[in-house]
Scaffold this motif. Structure first.
Motif, PDB file in Angstrom:
ATOM      1  N   GLY A 194       0.840  -1.195   0.000  1.00  0.00           N
ATOM      2  CA  GLY A 194       0.000   0.000   0.000  1.00  0.00           C
ATOM      3  C   GLY A 194       0.871   1.239   0.000  1.00  0.00           C
ATOM      4  N   VAL A 195       0.248   2.406   0.052  1.00  0.00           N
ATOM      5  CA  VAL A 195       0.978   3.671  -0.053  1.00  0.00           C
ATOM      6  C   VAL A 195       1.706   3.961   1.265  1.00  0.00           C
ATOM      7  CG1 VAL A 195       0.796   6.140  -0.491  1.00  0.00           C
ATOM      8  CG2 VAL A 195      -0.745   4.548  -1.667  1.00  0.00           C
ATOM      9  N   PRO A 196       3.036   4.129   1.236  1.00  0.00           N
ATOM     10  CA  PRO A 196       3.786   4.416   2.466  1.00  0.00           C
ATOM     11  C   PRO A 196       3.444   5.809   3.014  1.00  0.00           C
ATOM     12  CG  PRO A 196       5.232   3.629   0.706  1.00  0.00           C
ATOM     13  CD  PRO A 196       3.919   3.959   0.081  1.00  0.00           C
ATOM     14  N   SER A 197       3.477   5.929   4.332  1.00  0.00           N
ATOM     15  CA  SER A 197       3.136   7.203   4.965  1.00  0.00           C
ATOM     16  C   SER A 197       4.200   8.270   4.736  1.00  0.00           C
ATOM     17  CB  SER A 197       2.929   7.001   6.473  1.00  0.00           C
ATOM     18  OG  SER A 197       4.113   6.471   7.068  1.00  0.00           O
ATOM     19  N   ASP A 198       5.430   7.874   4.404  1.00  0.00           N
ATOM     20  CA  ASP A 198       6.483   8.866   4.206  1.00  0.00           C
ATOM     21  C   ASP A 198       6.630   9.291   2.739  1.00  0.00           C
ATOM     22  OD1 ASP A 198       7.447   6.421   3.362  1.00  0.00           O
ATOM     23  OD2 ASP A 198       9.489   6.741   4.105  1.00  0.00           O
ATOM     24  N   LEU A 199       5.759   8.787   1.881  1.00  0.00           N
ATOM     25  CA  LEU A 199       5.778   9.197   0.477  1.00  0.00           C
ATOM     26  C   LEU A 199       5.014  10.505   0.339  1.00  0.00           C
ATOM     27  CD1 LEU A 199       6.359   8.650  -2.542  1.00  0.00           C
ATOM     28  CD2 LEU A 199       4.221   7.332  -2.602  1.00  0.00           C
ATOM     29  N   ARG A 200       5.694  11.526  -0.160  1.00  0.00           N
ATOM     30  CA  ARG A 200       5.081  12.854  -0.298  1.00  0.00           C
ATOM     31  C   ARG A 200       5.105  13.301  -1.755  1.00  0.00           C
ATOM     32  NH1 ARG A 200       7.496  16.307   4.869  1.00  0.00           N
ATOM     33  NH2 ARG A 200       7.256  14.649   6.428  1.00  0.00           N
ATOM     34  N   TYR A 201       4.218  14.246  -2.054  1.00  0.00           N
ATOM     35  CA  TYR A 201       4.164  14.802  -3.409  1.00  0.00           C
ATOM     36  C   TYR A 201       4.063  16.313  -3.310  1.00  0.00           C
ATOM     37  CZ  TYR A 201       2.762  15.698  -8.227  1.00  0.00           C
ATOM     38  OH  TYR A 201       2.709  16.161  -9.508  1.00  0.00           O
ATOM     39  N   GLY A 202       4.903  17.002  -4.064  1.00  0.00           N
ATOM     40  CA  GLY A 202       4.884  18.457  -4.036  1.00  0.00           C
ATOM     41  C   GLY A 202       5.986  19.032  -4.899  1.00  0.00           C
ATOM     42  N   THR A 203       6.223  20.318  -4.726  1.00  0.00           N
ATOM     43  CA  THR A 203       7.232  21.008  -5.525  1.00  0.00           C
ATOM     44  C   THR A 203       8.578  20.970  -4.808  1.00  0.00           C
ATOM     45  OG1 THR A 203       5.549  22.477  -6.431  1.00  0.00           O
ATOM     46  CG2 THR A 203       7.844  23.186  -6.637  1.00  0.00           C
ATOM     47  N   VAL A 204       9.576  20.445  -5.487  1.00  0.00           N
ATOM     48  CA  VAL A 204      10.941  20.378  -4.957  1.00  0.00           C
ATOM     49  C   VAL A 204      11.880  20.935  -6.026  1.00  0.00           C
ATOM     50  CG1 VAL A 204      12.775  18.903  -4.102  1.00  0.00           C
ATOM     51  CG2 VAL A 204      10.389  18.361  -3.563  1.00  0.00           C
ATOM     52  N   ARG A 205      12.613  21.976  -5.659  1.00  0.00           N
ATOM     53  CA  ARG A 205      13.548  22.615  -6.600  1.00  0.00           C
ATOM     54  C   ARG A 205      12.871  22.987  -7.919  1.00  0.00           C
ATOM     55  NH1 ARG A 205      16.071  18.143  -4.415  1.00  0.00           N
ATOM     56  NH2 ARG A 205      17.634  18.606  -2.808  1.00  0.00           N
ATOM     57  N   GLY A 206      11.658  23.530  -7.784  1.00  0.00           N
ATOM     58  CA  GLY A 206      10.941  24.033  -8.946  1.00  0.00           C
ATOM     59  C   GLY A 206      10.184  23.003  -9.751  1.00  0.00           C
ATOM     60  N   ARG A 207      10.236  21.732  -9.346  1.00  0.00           N
ATOM     61  CA  ARG A 207       9.531  20.683 -10.088  1.00  0.00           C
ATOM     62  C   ARG A 207       8.648  19.887  -9.132  1.00  0.00           C
ATOM     63  NH1 ARG A 207      13.531  17.291 -13.811  1.00  0.00           N
ATOM     64  NH2 ARG A 207      11.491  16.502 -14.463  1.00  0.00           N
ATOM     65  N   ARG A 208       7.476  19.516  -9.640  1.00  0.00           N
ATOM     66  CA  ARG A 208       6.561  18.724  -8.816  1.00  0.00           C
ATOM     67  C   ARG A 208       6.890  17.245  -8.976  1.00  0.00           C
ATOM     68  NH1 ARG A 208       2.702  21.353  -6.470  1.00  0.00           N
ATOM     69  NH2 ARG A 208       1.351  19.511  -6.187  1.00  0.00           N
ATOM     70  N   GLY A 209       6.856  16.525  -7.848  1.00  0.00           N
ATOM     71  CA  GLY A 209       7.169  15.109  -7.912  1.00  0.00           C
ATOM     72  C   GLY A 209       7.047  14.438  -6.559  1.00  0.00           C
ATOM     73  N   PHE A 210       7.380  13.161  -6.521  1.00  0.00           N
ATOM     74  CA  PHE A 210       7.317  12.374  -5.294  1.00  0.00           C
ATOM     75  C   PHE A 210       8.677  12.401  -4.591  1.00  0.00           C
ATOM     76  CE2 PHE A 210       3.976  10.688  -7.977  1.00  0.00           C
ATOM     77  CZ  PHE A 210       2.926  10.528  -7.086  1.00  0.00           C
ATOM     78  N   TYR A 211       8.639  12.431  -3.256  1.00  0.00           N
ATOM     79  CA  TYR A 211       9.881  12.508  -2.494  1.00  0.00           C
ATOM     80  C   TYR A 211       9.636  12.035  -1.061  1.00  0.00           C
ATOM     81  CZ  TYR A 211       7.865  16.775  -0.466  1.00  0.00           C
ATOM     82  OH  TYR A 211       7.046  17.677   0.178  1.00  0.00           O
ATOM     83  N   ARG A 212      10.690  11.990  -0.284  1.00  0.00           N
ATOM     84  CA  ARG A 212      10.606  11.703   1.148  1.00  0.00           C
ATOM     85  C   ARG A 212      11.519  12.662   1.892  1.00  0.00           C
ATOM     86  NH1 ARG A 212      14.967   8.144   2.812  1.00  0.00           N
ATOM     87  NH2 ARG A 212      16.263   7.631   0.985  1.00  0.00           N
ATOM     88  N   VAL A 213      11.321  12.782   3.168  1.00  0.00           N
ATOM     89  CA  VAL A 213      12.149  13.648   4.002  1.00  0.00           C
ATOM     90  C   VAL A 213      12.829  12.778   5.061  1.00  0.00           C
ATOM     91  CG1 VAL A 213      12.221  15.598   5.584  1.00  0.00           C
ATOM     92  CG2 VAL A 213      10.635  15.624   3.633  1.00  0.00           C
TER      93      VAL A 213
END
Length: 434
Positions: A194-213
């Motif tokens: 299923g979808v992990p809780s630490d998977l995020r989506y947003g703008t990073v360095r001017g581009r939108r995409g999936f990331y984690r912190v």
């Protein structure tokens, strides 16, 4: 004599009232008082009172737009360029009546109504199409559906057919069925996450995409090798099911949804939840690039055959496709990007920059026929399509045609690789009034 003239006068008055009812249509040029541009031909009105209207039709009048926008992607069909719309045969889509399109069109309409109506759904130099115009086109098509079985010519009369300068490549996709269990047990050892809780989506360095912190640092989300080889998600309770064959999970991720055939004979659907945002590579092409499969044998069947003989190479080779899809367990049918169920032989995955999501299309393509579990011969589908889905590999002049659910449709879906003729349909009223 006087009574006779009175009757004539009354008859003339009635005729004038009926004529006015036939031709009145307010706001034709974006305002009652506006005048067509100098030199433009007067728009021709065809309505329920016109001799050109089909007998028994109860549709409002339609006008021909004075100007048809043109851009680098699309051109309008007209008598001046010799274009002719294709002849639609909805039976080629497995439909018995035009009215069978009502539910899938309504789903597209619900999506388009939720978009900002004054914003562009399509913006190209020389041509802009707002979401309000997409909505109006879908609404008018719904109004036409009860008439089209008897009068299919209404679709050409009331819509502008925009051809594509570059014919798109059409492929096919479907909802596969795989053997799986909702609990881990012998024979079912490979996780479906299923979808992990630490998977995020947003703008990073001017581009939108999936990331984690991680420790305050923004990082790309884990890639396939992290999940399947290094098993970084183990112990987090993210498994929604367990599969018999990991290659089945891989190809279910490619399709974006699946049906799980459970040990007790029942089934459950898994639908797209999210992805890790990494680039996609075809598994067949990965094996071909390494000299493991010849060019003509790159299908799922051949890939599974290779891994059956070389299971020790399976996870490392699959990991070269860094893309990964997470699912959610549902009882609802497979959905497209618009968040609505897909309709077999109608729904299309498109590049939303090319063909707006929700838009109405007409298309013709040669697709395989299925016989005894294999693709044989060709047949023509000439039908109505709806842009209801997207895909990471669907970029530019590309279409992915949704064939349906279950492994019985796989031979057709997996064998579609053809150039399609496609038209974007916009109602004339939407082009005139916006």
């Amino acid at each position: 004599m006087r009574a006779g003239w009175l009757q004539v006068g009354l008859l003339a008055a009635v005729c004038l009232v009926m004529l006015a009812a036939c031709v009145k249509e307010p706001g034709v040029f974006r305002g009652e008082a506006e005048t067509p541009p100098e030199g433009a031909q007067t728009d021709r009105v065809v309505g329920v009172c016109s001799p050109d209207a089909p007998k028994g039709a109860t549709l409002p009048p339609v006008r021909e737009p004075a100007v048809l926008p043109v851009c680098d992607l699309f051109f309008p069909l007209s008598g001046t360029n010799g274009g002719k719309p294709i002849d639609i045969d909805i039976k080629s889509q497995g439909l018995t009546s035009w009215t069978a399109l009502a539910s899938p069109v309504q789903r597209s309409l619900e999506y388009a109504l939720n978009m900002p109506q004054d914003r562009p759904a399509l913006a190209r130099p020389g041509m802009s199409l707002t979401w309000a115009q997409v909505v109006r086109s879908l609404e008018e098509f719904l109004d036409l559906l009860p008439h089209l079985d008897e009068h299919p010519e209404l679709l050409s009369n009331r819509f502008v057919w925009y051809g594509m300068h570059k014919k798109p490549l059409m492929t096919g996709y479907y909802t596969p069925e795989i053997e799986a269990s909702l609990t881990r047990q012998p024979g079912y050892e490979y996780p479906i996450y299923g979808v992990p809780s630490d998977l995020r989506y947003g703008t990073v360095r001017g581009r939108r995409g999936f990331y984690r912190v991680e420790k305050g640092r923004v990082l790309p989300y884990y890639e396939r090798a992290d999940m399947d080889v290094r098993r970084v998600l183990d112990g987090r309770g993210l498994e929604i099911a367990w599969a018999r064959n990991p290659v089945d999970v891989f190809y279910m991720q490619v399709e974006g949804a699946g049906r799980l055939r459970l040990p007790d004979g029942t089934s459950r659907n898994v639908l797209y939840g999210a992805k890790n945002g990494r680039p996609f590579r075809s598994l067949g092409l990965i094996l071909h690039a390494k000299g493991l499969l010849p060019r003509g044998k790159l299908s799922k069947e051949h890939v599974k055959g290779y891994f059956a003989k070389h299971p020790e190479k399976m996870f490392q080779l699959m990991a070269e496709n860094r893309s990964y899809v997470f699912f959610r367990l549902e009882d609802t049918p497979p959905e497209g990007t618009i968040g609505k169920p897909l309709t077999p032989m109608v729904s299309l995955a498109t590049d939303r920059k090319l063909l707006p999501l929700g838009s109405l299309l007409a298309f013709r393509a040669e697709i395989p026929q299925a016989q005894n579990g294999r693709a044989v011969g060709k047949r023509t589908v000439a039908g109505i399509g709806l842009a209801q889905d997207t895909g990471s590999a669907i970029r530019g002049p590309r279409l992915d045609y949704y064939i349906g659910e279950g492994n019985e449709v796989e031979p057709v879906a997996s064998s579609i690789m053809t150039e399609a003729t496609v038209y974007l349909l916009i109602s004339k009223e939407a082009l005139i009034n916006g």
